[in-house]
Design a protein around this motif. Structure first.
Motif, PDB file in Angstrom:
ATOM      1  N   LYS A 169       0.724   6.882   3.193  1.00  6.32           N
ATOM      2  CA  LYS A 169      -0.141   5.450   3.553  1.00  6.32           C
ATOM      3  C   LYS A 169       0.113   4.436   2.438  1.00  6.32           C
ATOM      4  N   ARG A 170       0.533   3.215   3.190  1.00  5.62           N
ATOM      5  CA  ARG A 170       0.887   2.183   2.356  1.00  5.62           C
ATOM      6  C   ARG A 170      -0.303   1.408   1.790  1.00  5.62           C
ATOM      7  N   GLY A 171      -0.236   1.274   0.353  1.00  9.78           N
ATOM      8  CA  GLY A 171      -1.269   0.526  -0.264  1.00  9.78           C
ATOM      9  C   GLY A 171      -0.841  -1.105  -0.528  1.00  9.78           C
ATOM     10  N   ASN A 209      -2.253   5.650  -3.183  1.00 13.26           N
ATOM     11  CA  ASN A 209      -2.592   6.324  -4.459  1.00 13.26           C
ATOM     12  C   ASN A 209      -2.258   5.375  -5.725  1.00 13.26           C
ATOM     13  N   GLY A 210      -1.521   4.182  -5.346  1.00  9.32           N
ATOM     14  CA  GLY A 210      -0.952   3.244  -6.173  1.00  9.32           C
ATOM     15  C   GLY A 210       0.454   3.569  -6.960  1.00  9.32           C
TER      16      GLY A 210
ATOM     17  N   GLY B  61     -12.150   8.916  -2.953  1.00  7.42           N
ATOM     18  CA  GLY B  61     -12.445  10.397  -3.415  1.00  7.42           C
ATOM     19  C   GLY B  61     -11.647  10.718  -4.892  1.00  7.42           C
ATOM     20  N   SER B  62     -11.135   9.510  -5.413  1.00  5.25           N
ATOM     21  CA  SER B  62     -10.495   9.635  -6.753  1.00  5.25           C
ATOM     22  C   SER B  62     -10.768   8.658  -7.889  1.00  5.25           C
ATOM     23  N   ASN B 232      -2.965  -7.006  -0.780  1.00  9.56           N
ATOM     24  CA  ASN B 232      -3.905  -6.256  -0.674  1.00  9.56           C
ATOM     25  C   ASN B 232      -3.391  -5.346   0.387  1.00  9.56           C
ATOM     26  N   SER B 233      -4.150  -4.171   0.389  1.00 11.42           N
ATOM     27  CA  SER B 233      -3.658  -3.192   1.274  1.00 11.42           C
ATOM     28  C   SER B 233      -4.358  -3.449   2.536  1.00 11.42           C
ATOM     29  N   TYR B 234      -5.402  -4.083   2.558  1.00 16.49           N
ATOM     30  CA  TYR B 234      -6.187  -4.259   3.931  1.00 16.49           C
ATOM     31  C   TYR B 234      -5.337  -5.007   4.726  1.00 16.49           C
ATOM     32  N   LEU B 235      -4.354  -5.887   4.302  1.00 14.30           N
ATOM     33  CA  LEU B 235      -3.671  -6.337   5.423  1.00 14.30           C
ATOM     34  C   LEU B 235      -2.793  -5.630   6.156  1.00 14.30           C
TER      35      LEU B 235
END
Lengths: 241, 241
Positions: A169-171, A209-210, B61-62, B232-235
């Motif tokens: 998953k891309r962040g 996850n960074g 969750g982390s 940002n990842s929302y993009l």
């Protein structure tokens, strides 16, 4: 894709098909809910996503409006699809110059936050737009995250493979941008003279996850490349409320 | 400033003071709520704002993690404060070259969506960083929105005056960015040779109602200017979920 994301895409399509311009008003919430047959909370989430993406802006108590059409031929710096999406009216092709497993350069190791004796997939490509040279692209993929690449994957979309093939998953991404002068090798690839202007974009791509998985350096032909960013008002919330 | 915005600033300060690095974990929600003495909904809004601004990233969750420190000396392309905030460790000064009421150029009229026989405040400045020339800045303010400017306002922050003095609310911006070669006049101002690389950023600033009020063109000294964007990842939500 989640429901609200699908609806957001449908609204985007609606805006394109109706050739709506900056300042044109969208139908009211109730109409959109009926038209797309969804709940108020879904349509609200869709509109928030479109606002974040710079497609619309919302004026409290007044409605939802379309944002200006981008200038033609400009490449979005914040788009996922990079120039593919921004330049959809153009014919973008590429030529693979290198695809190999090797040690990262010190710069790549640092930006990927990986040991310098680790391994990366190194990919070097030239991109063309309507037959003219657009840019030289060098990418370093951390091999401990992206264990396999081949010519076929690289000639299609590497990112599609990483997301769909590997299920990653891309962040977020960090972009660095600067101008400079072309060295001899770059000038030869781009068909320009040594010392001509260049525009460089370095990007560090992270997983959700960074963890950084790709460090890329793109050197653009200054005559073929122009960029745009649609910035949002939430970035200024602190100052305007 | 709203409560959650204040808390967001406090958390940002906390990150700076504790010199937290990329990947460092923030205390859990419950601890933050106690520490800042606010409700869960407020702290959640604060963290969302910090994520939008690229200060933190959240892993489901982390926990909540700090994003990488920017490279030093890079100017944020999405920051409200422009280079003032990004370059706070440097001494940024400016020299006013022109402040006058005039007709807009055709380009300015088009970008401000105003009649070509209307009036603008034209402001031209040179900016210096630690005594070196950083850029030439030309701005066109629609006079029907910004009815008055003077030397004092221009030497302080024009934007502070517009927001606080005139009570206007700043909304989204469109940025356009390209590289090119300096002409003779630009080269003289920047202390470079004619034909040296330049990096130009054009910005159209809008009010929250979507009306453009300022069109600015900034020509940067390529050796003094480097830019970054924390995306940002929302993009990319559509592609990664």
């Amino acid at each position: 894709m989640l429901k609200y994301q699908q609806i957001a895409m449908d609204i985007e399509k609606y805006i394109e098909e109706h050739q709506l311009q900056q300042g044109d008003k969208l139908p009211v919430l109730q109409t959109l809910m009926t038209q797309f047959n969804v709940s108020k909370s879904t349509i609200t989430k869709s509109l928030d996503l479109l606002e974040k993406k710079g497609i619309v802006f919302q004026v409290r108590g007044s409605g939802i409006f379309v944002r200006r059409n981008k200038r033609k031929g400009y490449i979005s710096l914040l788009s996922n699809q990079g120039f593919k999406e921004s330049l959809e009216d153009f014919n973008v092709t590429s030529k693979l110059l290198a695809l190999e497993v090797r040690k990262p350069t010190p710069e790549a190791a640092q930006n990927l936050n990986m040991p310098s004796d680790g391994e990366v997939y190194y990919v070097k490509r030239i991109r063309y737009i309507d037959g003219k040279t657009l840019c030289i692209e060098e990418s370093f993929y951390n091999k401990s995250i992206i264990p396999y690449l081949n010519k076929e994957i690289v000639s299609e979309s590497i990112f599609d493979y990483i997301m769909e093939g590997l299920g990653l998953k891309r962040g977020f991404s960090d972009l660095y941008l600067y101008a400079g002068m072309l060295n001899e090798e770059e000038a030869e690839y781009l068909g320009l003279f040594t010392g001509a202007p260049k525009l460089c974009v370095e990007t560090i791509f992270h997983l959700t996850n960074g963890q950084p998985f790709d460090f890329s350096k793109v050197t653009y032909h200054y005559e073929q490349s122009q960029f745009f960013i649609q910035a949002n008002s939430y970035l200024f919330e602190q100052e305007t409320t």
